[in-house]
Design a protein around this motif. Structure first.
Motif, short mmCIF file in Angstrom:
data_model
loop_
_atom_site.label_atom_id
_atom_site.label_comp_id
_atom_site.label_asym_id
_atom_site.label_seq_id
_atom_site.Cartn_x
_atom_site.Cartn_y
_atom_site.Cartn_z
N GLU A 45 0.85 -1.19 0.00
CA GLU A 45 0.00 0.00 0.00
C GLU A 45 0.88 1.24 0.00
O GLU A 45 0.82 2.10 0.88
N ILE A 46 1.75 1.33 -0.97
CA ILE A 46 2.66 2.46 -1.13
C ILE A 46 2.42 3.02 -2.53
O ILE A 46 2.56 2.30 -3.53
N GLY A 47 2.05 4.27 -2.61
CA GLY A 47 1.75 4.84 -3.92
C GLY A 47 1.78 6.35 -3.91
O GLY A 47 1.76 6.99 -2.85
N THR A 48 1.83 6.94 -5.09
CA THR A 48 1.80 8.38 -5.23
C THR A 48 1.37 8.70 -6.65
O THR A 48 0.95 7.81 -7.41
N GLN A 49 1.46 9.98 -7.03
CA GLN A 49 1.17 10.41 -8.40
C GLN A 49 2.26 11.36 -8.87
O GLN A 49 2.87 12.08 -8.07
N SER A 50 2.49 11.38 -10.17
CA SER A 50 3.50 12.27 -10.73
C SER A 50 3.03 13.71 -10.68
O SER A 50 1.83 14.00 -10.78
N ASP A 51 3.99 14.64 -10.54
CA ASP A 51 3.65 16.07 -10.49
C ASP A 51 3.61 16.65 -11.89
O ASP A 51 3.67 15.92 -12.90
#
Length: 804
Positions: A45-51
């Motif tokens: 459960e590790i995630g992000t989004q590009s800027d």
């Protein structure tokens, strides 16, 4: 404060212990930076989004070998294996290629940090654009949010959308037996599944819901008026096949006899041919909190995806439901005469009484099927062909209680009939989706053709009188239309009701209508910060009415435009938008002319129109950890057919209604493990022009409460010995509302309420255990739409889910 500081230090140390970082830059094939791309570690459960520069950075990655999942609507999902070592891992440039997933969903392992929001969908605009780029406002209710609240019914699920409230619980009756909800001052029913028509006469089973999308404002330009309302529409997105093998078994039990077993299974049928199959199924039973009433249902949803090659793919989705229920017994208030009670205290309602029996039930079998074919015509154009079929039926006993106003005390008369009705719909769409440049301007275009048809068959009996009741539980058999006082017994049994219906006529009608439409929409990027949306629909409505006669046949042609502008003062983080949206309703011809002067003739009318002006702001701050939408809207409905003030024998188009207000919705993930969802809405609605003095200058009853609010916070310990334990707290409520509000009636006002809810849970890698307390303080509260409907008191739910 000491506990708060200790918590922060504990959290910081946990993150430091896993200090490995993964970073990179994501671009398309033309080296353009891609904003908002989902980046997740598989099976974590590790995630992000590009800027806005395409850059991303993941912290807290455990040492070892992992797979990075990179996905964005409109692009092929990429899996990148890597090894996390001490320090940081720089994956540098990651290129995503456009694929055939423009209108298909990709399910991947791992989850976003902000689990209550989803800022990308291909259904709302029939184009792969993110919420942040969309000039229309919509709410998304994710599957994780439903799981965290142990939601077992569709009505509870929609409490999470700002400005949405239940008006009318599902009755199961033919034609319109699904639940009604208020949205921006107008009633709406859920009629859209995966962007296509999907009908039901009962409630929608949440077992197959991936998310719910609530589109705000008139939306006829892209979806037509058959599935949308002036306040918006509700789209249910179902679970779909994904690459791999897995699934879940879940059991939920709780108060009032609730037992629900669900299963979810996904498997490849052929890895070489890329054929994947998924099956969701559910069986549920539940009793009422009242002295009688039940619902039971069996649900199965098969789905199949087949990737033929890099250009061509097929998908199939089906939902089959067998349901049986007793219809809820609303107290219908008199709509033409003053009520003898003005509030609940004067009514003296014993809400534990159902005024029905479990012998009198309705069966609601429903089937929805959809087939999709996607074909990549070129690097810039995609073809999508969609076919959907729906069939919903009602068979059994339907009854209601109505205050006729003829008795000395508050008394409701029971009417019963036998339902035997069905509705079938069919829809064929052909969409061409393009992403191309005209000069220096990027254009994301959809051009579509749509054919929709609906057929309704009714063999219902007439309604028979079946006794009277008082809100306190008294009963008598006095027939209200005779001077004599009768004392006939009316047992709540199938044999008794059948005897009463034996003299009633049985209908035999078949009605049909069809719509031919062509539509187009274009999202134009004038600059990286400034974009616009323009859309237009040409709709040809052909009403064949009762197929046994041509007297009710008519045709209408309608143009439905849509415009929007969006500017990002902070690129990728803040957008300001404005839109104009349109909705319409076809109006049947009416007989006009003084009958004393000769035969009356039919007069045709233009379709009724609803136009919305809206502006607001959206944020996508802290790498998708803070999503806020704030909007103000003004909807005006015109062209309503009203009686000519100069002649009661003539009809003119001139009625008007306005609905205006503002909405705020927040999705936040301020620290790891904590997700917050909050919403607030305020609506002002009034009929400003009408020949009906009963409703003139009054708030429409389907507008519901003026103020609605909802809040839910869910915290899961991310590290330490208690990792996986968590709790949730929330509330939802509304201001007071009119149950009845006509010129010739007293106002009956249902009081305001606030309902508190809480949960505890433990989540491990393969299983999840949860407890949920609904209506924690056992608040007695009501909803209604010319009706009085008691809501469920305190209830406790327990759930265990095993994932494999």
């Amino acid at each position: 404060m000491k506990h708060f500081v200790a918590f922060i230090l504990f959290f910081s140390m946990g993150c430091y212990a896993q200090a490995q970082k993964v970073k990179g830059v994501i671009t398309d094939n033309a080296q353009n930076a891609l904003v908002g791309v989902s980046v997740m570690i598989k099976n974590h459960e590790i995630g992000t989004q590009s800027d806005e520069k395409g850059y991303f950075e993941l912290s807290g990655v455990p040492e070892g070998e992992h797979v990075l999942l990179v996905s964005s609507v409109g692009f092929k999902t990429k899996e990148l294996p890597f090894q996390a070592i001490k320090g940081s891992v720089d994956l540098k440039g990651i290129i995503l290629f456009e694929g055939d997933e423009i209108l298909r969903e990709v399910v991947v392992s791992g989850e976003r940090d902000n689990k209550f929001s989803r800022n990308e969908t291909a259904y709302v605009s029939k184009l792969p654009i993110r919420d942040f780029e969309n000039t229309q406002v919509y709410s998304t209710i994710t599957n994780y949010l439903l799981q965290s609240q142990i939601v077992t019914n569709f009505d509870d699920a929609l409490k999470n959308a700002a400005g949405v409230d239940n008006l009318w619980t599902s009755t199961g009756r033919g034609g319109d037996g699904a639940g009604y909800f208020t949205l921006r001052g107008f009633s709406v029913q859920p009629k859209l599944v995966n962007g296509l028509p999907g009908l039901t006469n009962g409630t929608i089973n949440p077992a197959n819901i991936e998310r719910i999308e609530v589109l705000k404002g008139p939306s006829a330009t892209l979806f037509g008026n058959a599935v949308s309302a002036y306040g918006g529409l509700i789209n249910v997105v179902t679970k779909k096949p994904y690459i791999g093998t897995g699934g879940a078994l879940s059991f939920t039990t709780g108060s009032y006899g609730l037992n629900q077993l669900t299963a979810d299974f996904n498997t490849p049928l052929s890895k070489e041919k890329q054929i994947y199959f998924r099956l969701n199924t559910s069986y549920a039973t539940q009793q009422s909190f009242q002295d009688a009433g039940f619902r039971k249902s069996f649900f199965i949803a098969p789905s199949l995806s087949y990737q033929v090659n890099n250009r061509l793919s097929f998908s199939f989705y089906g939902e089959i439901t067998q349901a049986e229920q007793t219809n809820p017994m609303f107290l219908f208030l008199n709509r033409a005469a003053p009520t003898k009670a003005k509030n609940l205290e004067e009514l003296g309602y014993n809400n534990k009484l159902s005024f029905t029996s479990n012998d009198l039930s309705l069966k609601n079998p429903t089937q929805n099927y959809r087939v999709e074919m996607d074909y990549k015509l070129s690097d810039r154009w995609q073809s999508q062909t969609l076919v959907s079929k729906s069939n919903t039926s009602t068979k059994g006993y339907y009854s209601y209680l109505y205050d006729l106003g003829v008795f000395d005390t508050v008394t409701f008369t029971r009417f019963v009939n036998k339902q035997n009705a069905s509705t079938q719909t069919g829809d064929i769409q052909q969409n061409f989706i393009g992403d191309l440049k005209l000069g220096a301007l990027r254009n994301r275009v959809v051009i579509g053709l749509d054919y929709f048809t609906a057929t309704a068959i009714s063999n219902n009996s007439g309604y028979a009188f079946y006794g009277n009741v008082t809100p306190q539980g008294g009963a008598n058999g006095d027939y209200p239309y005779t001077a004599a006082v009768e004392d006939t017994a009316y047992p709540l049994s199938t044999s008794g009701v059948d005897a009463a219906l034996s003299t009633q006529p049985v209908g035999n009608s078949k009605t049909q209508y069809e719509t031919f439409s062509v539509y187009a929409s274009d999202v134009i990027n004038f600059t990286r910060r400034l974009s616009g949306m323009v859309g237009l629909r040409l709709d040809r409505f052909n009403n064949r009415g009762d197929l046994d006669t041509s007297d009710d046949d008519y045709n209408q042609t309608t143009l439905s435009p849509k415009f929007g502008l969006l500017y990002q003062p902070v690129l990728g983080q803040v957008s300001v938008f404005a839109n104009y949206q349109n909705g319409f309703t076809n109006v049947a011809p009416a007989l006009v002319g003084n009958p004393d002067e000769g035969p009356q003739t039919f007069k045709s009318f233009k379709p009724e129109q609803a136009n919305q002006l809206e502006f607001g702001i959206k944020t996508n701050l802290m790498k998708n950890k803070l999503n806020l939408t704030l909007s103000y809207y003004d909807i005006k409905v015109k062209n309503q057919v009203i009686t000519d003030p100069t002649s009661i024998f003539n009809k003119i188009q001139g009625g008007e209604v306005y609905s205006r207000g503002f909405e705020v919705e927040l999705n936040a993930n301020p620290v790891k493990g904590l997700n917050i969802r909050a919403g607030y809405s305020n609506n002002d609605s009034e009929t400003t022009k009408s020949d009906n003095e009963e409703i003139l200058n009054r708030r429409s009853l389907d507008a519901g409460a003026k103020t609605l609010y909802n809040f839910w916070a869910n915290y899961e310990l991310p590290v330490g010995k208690l990792e996986g334990f968590g709790f949730g707290l929330g509330f939802n409520g509304s201001s007071e509302r009119f149950a009845i509000n006509y010129a010739s009636t007293n106002e009956f006002i249902l009081p305001a309420y606030t309902i508190a809810n809480a949960s505890l849970f433990y989540r491990a890698s393969n299983y999840h255990i949860g407890l949920k307390l609904n209506n924690a303080f056992n608040k007695e509260y009501y909803k209604g739409w010319t009706t009085i409907t008691p809501q469920t008191p305190r209830a406790i739910l327990a759930n265990i889910t095993y994932n494999f």
